[in-house]
Design an enzyme around this catalytic site. Structure first.
Site, PDB file in Angstrom:
ATOM      1  CD  GLU A 242     -12.682   0.715  -0.497  1.00  0.00           C
ATOM      2  OE1 GLU A 242     -12.455  -0.587  -0.725  1.00  0.00           O
ATOM      3  OE2 GLU A 242     -12.151   1.545  -1.018  1.00  0.00           O
TER       4      GLU A 242
ATOM      5  CD  GLU B 141      -4.729   1.161  -4.001  1.00  0.00           C
ATOM      6  OE1 GLU B 141      -5.710   1.696  -3.038  1.00  0.00           O
ATOM      7  OE2 GLU B 141      -4.776   0.604  -4.958  1.00  0.00           O
TER       8      GLU B 141
ATOM      9  CB  THR C 186     -12.552  -2.332 -11.181  1.00  0.00           C
ATOM     10  OG1 THR C 186     -11.524  -1.078 -10.983  1.00  0.00           O
ATOM     11  CG2 THR C 186     -13.742  -1.987 -10.304  1.00  0.00           C
TER      12      THR C 186
ATOM     13  NE  ARG D  25     -13.918   0.205  -6.440  1.00  0.00           N
ATOM     14  CZ  ARG D  25     -14.480  -1.016  -6.244  1.00  0.00           C
ATOM     15  NH1 ARG D  25     -15.880  -1.147  -5.605  1.00  0.00           N
ATOM     16  NH2 ARG D  25     -13.798  -2.072  -6.421  1.00  0.00           N
TER      17      ARG D  25
HETATM   18  N1  MTE Z   1      -9.741   0.992   8.823  1.00  0.00           N
HETATM   19  C1  MTE Z   1      -8.542   1.901   9.739  1.00  0.00           C
HETATM   20  N2  MTE Z   1      -8.700   1.368  10.927  1.00  0.00           N
HETATM   21  N3  MTE Z   1      -7.446   2.279   9.003  1.00  0.00           N
HETATM   22  C2  MTE Z   1      -7.521   2.554   7.581  1.00  0.00           C
HETATM   23  O1  MTE Z   1      -6.379   3.109   7.018  1.00  0.00           O
HETATM   24  N4  MTE Z   1      -8.564   2.072   5.476  1.00  0.00           N
HETATM   25  C3  MTE Z   1      -9.758   1.695   4.766  1.00  0.00           C
HETATM   26  C4  MTE Z   1     -10.547   0.369   5.297  1.00  0.00           C
HETATM   27  N5  MTE Z   1     -10.675   0.597   6.921  1.00  0.00           N
HETATM   28  C5  MTE Z   1      -8.441   1.866   6.781  1.00  0.00           C
HETATM   29  C6  MTE Z   1      -9.771   1.101   7.475  1.00  0.00           C
HETATM   30  C7  MTE Z   1      -9.682   1.181   3.262  1.00  0.00           C
HETATM   31  S1  MTE Z   1      -9.604   2.572   2.206  1.00  0.00           S
HETATM   32  C8  MTE Z   1      -9.670   0.074   2.841  1.00  0.00           C
HETATM   33  S2  MTE Z   1      -9.481  -0.390   1.288  1.00  0.00           S
HETATM   34  C9  MTE Z   1      -9.657  -1.164   3.796  1.00  0.00           C
HETATM   35  O2  MTE Z   1     -10.000  -0.807   5.329  1.00  0.00           O
HETATM   36  C10 MTE Z   1      -8.571  -1.970   3.507  1.00  0.00           C
HETATM   37  O3  MTE Z   1      -8.438  -2.985   4.375  1.00  0.00           O
HETATM   38  P1  MTE Z   1      -9.433  -4.512   4.193  1.00  0.00           P
HETATM   39  O4  MTE Z   1      -9.294  -4.754   2.614  1.00  0.00           O
HETATM   40  O5  MTE Z   1      -8.604  -5.486   4.916  1.00  0.00           O
HETATM   41  O6  MTE Z   1     -10.627  -4.071   4.796  1.00  0.00           O
HETATM   42  N1  HPA Z   2      -9.916  -0.312  -5.176  1.00  0.00           N
HETATM   43  C1  HPA Z   2      -8.988   0.063  -4.432  1.00  0.00           C
HETATM   44  N2  HPA Z   2      -7.694   0.199  -5.148  1.00  0.00           N
HETATM   45  C2  HPA Z   2      -7.623  -0.308  -6.510  1.00  0.00           C
HETATM   46  C3  HPA Z   2      -8.572  -0.640  -7.253  1.00  0.00           C
HETATM   47  C4  HPA Z   2     -10.200  -0.465  -6.612  1.00  0.00           C
HETATM   48  O1  HPA Z   2     -10.765  -1.015  -7.163  1.00  0.00           O
HETATM   49  N3  HPA Z   2      -8.294  -0.706  -8.385  1.00  0.00           N
HETATM   50  C5  HPA Z   2      -6.924  -0.525  -8.406  1.00  0.00           C
HETATM   51  N4  HPA Z   2      -6.481  -0.100  -7.189  1.00  0.00           N
HETATM   52 MO1  MOS Z   3      -8.865   1.732   0.069  1.00  0.00          MO
HETATM   53  S1  MOS Z   3      -9.401   3.518  -1.023  1.00  0.00           S
HETATM   54  O1  MOS Z   3      -9.296   0.635  -1.465  1.00  0.00           O
HETATM   55  O2  MOS Z   3      -7.424   1.876   0.176  1.00  0.00           O
END
Ligand code: MTE
Ligand code: HPA
Ligand code: MOS
Length: 784
Positions: A732, A252, A462, A330
Site C-alpha cells: 500500500e 476484504e 490497527t 487509519r
Molecule cells: N497488488 C495486486 N497486484 N493486486 C492487488 O489486489 N492489493 C493491494 C496490494 N497490492 C493488490 C496489490 C492491497 S490493498 C494490499 S493490503 C496488499 O497488496 C495485500 O498484500 P500483501 O499484504 O501481501 O502486500
Molecule cells: N488495514 C487493512 N485492513 C484492515 C485493517 C487495517 O489496518 N484493520 C482491519 N482490517
Molecule cells: Mo488492503 S486495503 O489493506 O486490502
C-alpha cells in the site's frame, strides 16, 4: 523499465551479508507464466459440476425506502428459472456477522442504497438468471435519503460515534500564530476495478458440509459468515481461494456477500450455485474507497513551520459500518504523514449515507489522511511564496526531538532526512523547478507543475489481534516442499515471496518449493491478507515452520556425524556438517526411514505493538515504510486536460525480498493512486444512483497515461526492526506517492491563475479527482 535493469542501490552492502540464493532476487511471480498463457485458474475457470445453477442479484432501485412486497411471478415464469431466494430463506441469522451487525444479508424491510440486494434469481444459466432478475418487481415506499457527507453531518447521521484526538492546546497555538490559514476540500471515492469481478461458487457436500470457492482476501471470515447464515458450525465449511484477479481491499469483507448468497441459493435448491456479478452490478452493489470532506485551520511561522492545527475529517461510510471504523482510524493515524504536529485537535466523523457501504481500498484511509496534511503544506508554501519542498523538510519529524506522533508513538526509524535530499538530487528537483517557472513565464496555454511529496506509512493492522499468522510446511520424500499459509494471492506476489523465504530456510532451490491455495481447512482463523502485512506475517510463520523441519533434520544429521546440531548448515541443496556434505534429498529419505517428522506448523505474532482503542494512543505500528516521489505535470488551460510528464520515485522496502515484484508494486500502487486523484470520478445522481458504473464512464489509467519517464529506485537499508529477511511491506505505501501528482497539478493551476491576476497566495481549490472539468473549475474557467 526493463526488469533486468533493476538494481538495488548499495547492492555492495547486501552482498556483504550472507549470500541469499532465493531471497533478494527478481524471481518471476510464481503464476506469471500460467497467467500469461491463460492456464492459471480463476474461479470462473474451474470445471463446473453437473447440475450447477447460477444466481443473479435483484437490486433496490431507490436509495432509501420501505419494502412492502416483492413480486417474482413474471421472473418465475421465464425459461430456465428455478426460483428466487429471499431473506425468509435464511436458516441462520439474517444479518452479516460484521462487528457492527448492521447489514441485512438480503434486505427485507428497508432498502438503504440503490443497488442493495433484496433477492437472488436462480436459473440454469447466468444469462437466464440475470434476465429474470430484471423482471422481479419491488413494491417500495421511498423515504428521504442522505446522499452527501454534508447532509449526514447536518442530520448527525453516523454509522459509528466521532473520534477526537488532541495534543497540547491547538486553540491557543492558533491564536498566537504568526500566520493562519483556513480551508476546505474534498477527495472522491474510488472503484476497485479488480479485473476479476466478485465471484463465489458454493458446493454442498455430504452430511451438511460445504466447500466454497471464493475470490476473497479473508477466507476465515467468509467461512464464519457462511456458517453463520446457514446456522451450522464453522467446521462444516471449507473456503478455498487459489488466487484473485485483484482485490485491492474490495474483497476484504465484501466478497463474503457473494459467498453467503451463493451458499443460501445452493442450500435452497440442493445444487452447486455460482454467483458472478456482472461488472455494472459489481459497481452498484459493492462499496468503494471512502470519500472524505475536510476543514482545517492551521497556524504557522514565517518559515512555514506548523505551530497549531485543527482538522476535521468527515467520511462517507455509506449505509453500514463495514470496515469504516478502522479506515477512519487509519486516516487519523496518517493525517500527520511525515510531519510533527505539536498542538493539534483532530476530529473524525463516520457519516452514514444511503450509498454503497464503503470499504477497504489500498491504503485503507491512509491516503485520505496523508493528503490532508500535504494539501495544507502546499497551501502554506504558496501563501508564503516558499518552495514547497523546503516547507515540507522544515516540518519533518526530528531524529531526537519532535519525534512523537499525535497518537503518542515515537518515530524511531525515520529515514526521510536522508531519503528526501537523495531524491531531490537524483530527480534534479531544484533545476527542474527553475525550468518549470521559466516555461510558465513564456507559455500562456500549457502550464507545468512539479512537486515532491514523501510518505510514511504505518505497518500493522490497527486491530492488534489481526497481527498473527500460521503456516504449514510439508517436506515429501522426494525432497519437494509444499507450503500453505493463511494469506491470499491477489497478484501482489505473496506466494512467490513466501516460497523464497522457505527455500532459503531449508537451503533448497526455489523450484523445490510450491505454495498452495489458501484453504481454511489447512490454516484456521487466518487474518485478512491486508494492511500490506501479508509477507511480514505469513512469510515469518512459514519461515518458523520450515525452521522446525530443518531443526529436526539437523538433529538427525548431528546424530549421524556426532557433531552439534548447530554446526549443520543447509545451503545450495546440500546439508553440510563438519564431517560430511550430503544432498538434501538423501538426508530427507534417510530421516524418513528413521521416523523423523518432515512437516511442521509455524506461528507468528507481531511483537511490540499495543494501543488504546478509545483514545487512539500507543504503538499501533511495528514500523513505518517510507518513500518519496517527484512528479512533473502539464495542464492545458483551455480544456483542463492534464498529463503526467515524469515520475521519479525513491522508495523504502527494507532489504527487498524480490526487487522485480517490489518495483511492480511501487509502479502499480503509484498509478492506481494517480487514477484516484486524476480521472477516476464516481458520479451519483440526485436520486443516489451511481451514473458511472462501467469502463465507458469510469476511467482508470491506461498504459498511455503512464509517462515514459518513470524511474523507481529502492532505498538500500534493511528494516531496522526484525522483520522477515530484513524487508518492509510494500503493497500500500506507494499508493500515497501519487499525492505528488495532485500537488504538481495544483502548482500548475497556481501558475495559470497568477497570470490571470489572481490574488497572490490564493488557495488553489482543486477538487479530487482532478478531472478536466475540475481543473477548469480550479482555474475559474467554469462555474460551480
Ligand atoms: N497488488 C495486486 N497486484 N493486486 C492487488 O489486489 N492489493 C493491494 C496490494 N497490492 C493488490 C496489490 C492491497 S490493498 C494490499 S493490503 C496488499 O497488496 C495485500 O498484500 P500483501 O499484504 O501481501 O502486500
Ligand atoms: N488495514 C487493512 N485492513 C484492515 C485493517 C487495517 O489496518 N484493520 C482491519 N482490517
Ligand atoms: Mo488492503 S486495503 O489493506 O486490502
Amino acid at each position: 523499465m526493463k526488469r533486468d535493469d533493476i538494481t538495488l542501490r548499495g547492492a555492495g552492502e547486501s552482498a556483504a551479508i550472507a549470500p541469499q540464493p532465493a531471497m533478494g532476487r527478481s524471481h518471476p511471480h510464481e503464476s506469471a507464466r500460467a497467467q500469461v498463457a491463460g492456464n492459471a485458474h480463476y474461479i470462473d475457470d474451474l470445471p463446473e459440476l453437473r447440475g450447477t445453477l447460477f444466481a443473479a442479484p435483484v437490486m433496490s432501485p431507490v436509495a432509501h425506502g420501505r419494502v412492502n412486497g416483492i413480486d417474482a411471478s413474471a421472473a418465475l415464469a421465464m425459461p430456465g428459472v428455478h426460483g428466487v431466494v429471499l431473506a425468509s430463506d435464511i436458516p441462520g441469522d439474517r444479518v452479516f456477522p460484521s462487528a457492527a451487525r448492521d447489514e441485512a444479508i438480503l434486505a427485507s424491510e428497508a432498502v438503504q442504497h440503490v443497488g442493495q440486494v433484496v433477492a437472488l434469481v436462480v436459473a440454469d444459466t447466468v444469462m437466464a438468471a440475470r434476465r429474470a432478475a430484471r423482471f422481479v418487481k419491488l413494491d417500495v415506499t421511498p423515504l428521504p435519503a442522505i446522499l452527501s457527507v454534508q447532509d449526514a453531518l447536518a442530520a448527525q447521521s453516523f454509522v459509528l460515534p466521532p473520534v477526537h484526538v488532541r495534543r497540547g492546546d491547538a486553540e491557543a497555538a492558533l491564536a498566537q500564530a504568526t500566520h493562519r490559514l483556513q480551508g476546505q476540500f474534498e477527495t472522491g471515492g474510488q472503484e476497485h476495478f479488480y479485473l476479476e469481478g466478485q465471484i463465489a461458487y458454493a458446493l454442498p457436500l455430504e452430511q451438511g458440509q460445504w466447500w466454497i470457492h471464493s475470490s476473497n482476501q479473508h477466507p476465515g471470515e467468509v467461512q464464519h459468515w457462511v456458517a453463520h447464515a446457514l446456522g451450522i458450525p464453522a467446521h462444516a465449511v471449507r473456503v478455498e481461494c487459489r488466487r484473485m484477479g485483484g482485490g485491492f481491499g474490495g474483497k476484504e469483507t465484501q466478497a463474503g456477500h457473494m459467498a453467503v448468497w451463493a451458499a443460501l441459493a445452493a442450500r435452497k435448491f440442493g445444487r452447486p450455485v455460482k454467483l458472478r456479478l456482472d461488472r455494472d452490478d459489481d459497481f452498484m452493489v459493492t462499496g468503494k474507497r471512502h470519500p472524505f470532506a475536510y476543514e482545517y485551520d492551521v497556524g504557522f511561522d514565517a518559515s512555514g513551520r506548523i505551530t497549531g492545527l485543527k482538522l476535521q475529517m468527515a467520511t462517507d461510510c455509506g449505509h453500514s459500518a463495514d470496515l469504516s471504523g478502522a479506515v477512519a482510524d487509519r486516516a487519523v493515524f496518517h493525517c500527520d504523514n511525515a510531519y510533527f504536529l505539536e498542538d493539534v485537535d483532530i476530529v473524525s466523523y463516520r457519516c452514514k449515507t444511503h450509498m454503497q457501504s464503503h470499504t477497504a481500498f489500498r491504503g485503507f484511509g491512509g491516503p485520505q489522511g496523508v493528503i490532508a496534511i500535504e494539501v495544507i503544506l502546499g497551501d502554506i508554501a504558496r501563501r508564503l511564496r516558499l518552495d514547497a519542498l523546503d516547507v515540507r523538510l522544515r516540518n519533518l519529524y526530528g531524529k531526537d526531538e519532535r519525534n512523537v506522533t499525535h497518537y503518542q508513538m515515537q518515530v524511531e526509524d525515520n529515514i526521510l532526512h536522508e531519503l528526501l535530499p537523495t531524491l531531490e538530487q537524483s530527480s534534479d528537483y531544484r533545476r527542474r523547478q527553475k525550468a518549470v517557472s521559466a516555461w510558465n513565464a513564456v507559455n500562456p496555454v500549457f502550464k507545468r507543475g512539479l512537486a515532491i511529496t514523501p510518505v510514511k506509512f504505518g505497518i500493522s493492522f490497527t486491530a492488534t489481534l489481526f497481527n498473527q499468522a500460521g503456516a504449514l510446511v510439508h517436506v515429501y520424500t522426494d525432497g519437494s516442499v509444499q507450503v500453505n499459509h493463511g494469506g491470499t494471492e491477489m497478484g501482489q506476489g505473496l506466494n512467490t515471496k513466501v516460497a523464497q523465504v522457505v527455500a532459503d530456510e531449508l537451503g533448497v532451490p526455489l523450484d523445490h518449493v510450491m505454495v498452495t491455495a489458501a484453504d481454511t481447512s489447512k490454516v484456521p482463523n487466518a487474518s485478512a491478507t491486508a494492511a500490506s502485512s501479508g509477507t511480514d506475517l505469513n512469510g515469518r510463520a512459514a519461515q518458523y515452520a520450515a525452521r522446525t523441519v530443518r531443526d529436526n533434520l539437523a538433529a538427525f544429521v548431528s546424530g549421524l556425524d556426532r557433531c552439534g546440531a548447530g554446526a549443520v548448515r543447509f545451503e545450495g541443496g546440500m546439508v553440510i556438517s563438519p564431517q560430511t556434505t550430503r544432498p538434501w534429498r538423501e538426508v530427507v529419505v534417510a530421516a524418513y526411514a528413521n521416523r523423523i517428522q518432515l512437516w511442521s506448523d509455524g506461528f507468528y505474532r507481531t511483537p511490540k505493538i499495543h494501543y488504546d482503542k478509545t483514545t487512539l494512543t500507543g504503538r499501533p505500528f511495528f514500523y513505518f515504510a517510507y518513500g518519496a516521489a517527484c512528479t512533473e505535470v502539464a495542464i492545458d488551460t483551455t480544456t483542463g486536460e492534464s498529463r503526467v510528464l515524469a515520475i521519479d520515485i525513491l522508495h523504502d522496502v527494507g532489504r527487498s525480498l524480490n526487487p522485480a515484484i517490489d518495483v511492480g508494486q511501487i509502479e502499480g500502487g503509484f498509478i492506481q493512486g494517480m487514477g484516484w486523484l486524476t480521472t477516476e470520478e464516481l458520479v451519483w445522481d440526485p436520486k443516489g444512483r451511481l451514473a458511472t458504473h462501467a469502463p465507458s464512464t469510469y476511467k482508470i489509467p491506461a498504459t498511455s497515461d503512464v509517462p515514459e519517464h518513470l524511474n523507481v529506485a529502492l532505498w538500500p537499508e534493511a528494516n531496522r526492526e526484525d522483520n522477515v529477511g530484513g524487508s518492509k511491506a510494500v503493497g500500500e505505501p506507494p499508493f500515497m506517492l501519487a499525492i505528488s501528482v495532485y500537488e504538481a497539478l495544483r502548482n500548475a493551476v497556481a501558475a495559470a491563475r497568477a497570470d490571470g491576476g489572481a490574488a497572490a497566495g490564493e488557495r488553489i481549490e482543486l477538487r479530487a479527482p482532478a478531472t478536466a472539468e475540475n481543473v477548469l473549475r480550479a482555474l475559474g474557467r467554469v462555474a460551480g
